[in-house]
Design an enzyme around this catalytic site. Structure first.
Site: not given
Ligand code: GLN
Length: 201
Positions: A80, A172, A174
């Site tokens: 990002c 994202h 994660e």
């Protein structure tokens, strides 16, 4: 061998990346200085806000440390805002970037209605299982250079790309429970270790 992967921890979503890297088989460490970046095999530049990130990085020597990391065979993964930092061209608004990856990005490009959304994309080379993706005020990749490989796409648009040892995603990874993307980065980083081992007498 277990690669040591740093997560740039100046701003944004770094803690979750370190946890994800550990789950994916790396040693995850937070990096806040150029000296710390000099000690890792790979580096994740997390999402957050790229203008703020650029401001915090100014004068830190970290950009040079990242170039040196790539120079010694290390790997870099921008997600990002991190992807915006790595891109060659940035629009909407235009802003300076490191140009380590031959892509053009447009910031905040999904429009207000769908600023943030979660979904799943076809797993592609990550296997038959769809891959969950979380977007937060995400950029869109508007152009990819000829040396850039698209690893994941959303409705035909690249969302995860790689050029050599530079990986970038507009989402994202994660924040989802699926660790396939982090595992791919750990593997990309570990190849450096393999090359270094082979060179040792
Ligand atoms: N919109 C942010 C930017 O332009 C990126 C958002 C994110 O990293 N989640 O820098």
């Amino acid at each position: 061998m277990t690669p040591t992967i740093g997560v740039l921890a100046l701003q944004g979503d770094f803690a979750a990346h370190a946890t994800a890297l550990e789950a994916a088989g790396a040693r995850g460490v937070e990096c806040r200085t150029a000296a710390e970046v000099a000690r890792v095999d790979g580096l994740v530049i997390p999402g957050g806000e790229s203008t703020t990130l650029l401001r915090l990085l100014a004068g830190s020597g970290i950009e040079q440390a990242v170039r040196d990391l790539l120079g010694r065979g290390g790997a870099v993964f921008g997600t990002c805002a991190g992807a915006i930092l790595l891109a060659r061209e940035v629009a909407a608004p235009a802003q300076s970037s490191w140009g380590l990856l031959d892509i053009a990005v447009e910031r905040n490009a999904y429009g207000r209605q769908v600023e943030s959304f979660e979904g799943a994309v076809p797993g592609g080379r990550f296997g038959p299982e769809p891959l969950p993706v979380v977007f937060i005020r995400a950029p869109r990749i508007r152009r990819v250079g000829t040396d850039v490989e698209t690893l994941l796409a959303l409705e035909g648009e690249p969302i995860l790309v790689r050029q050599g040892r530079v990986l970038a995603g507009t989402f994202h990874p994660e924040l989802a429970a699926d660790r396939r993307v982090h595992r791919a980065f750990v593997e990309l980083t570990a190849r450096k270790g393999a090359a270094a081992e082979a060179r040792r007498p």
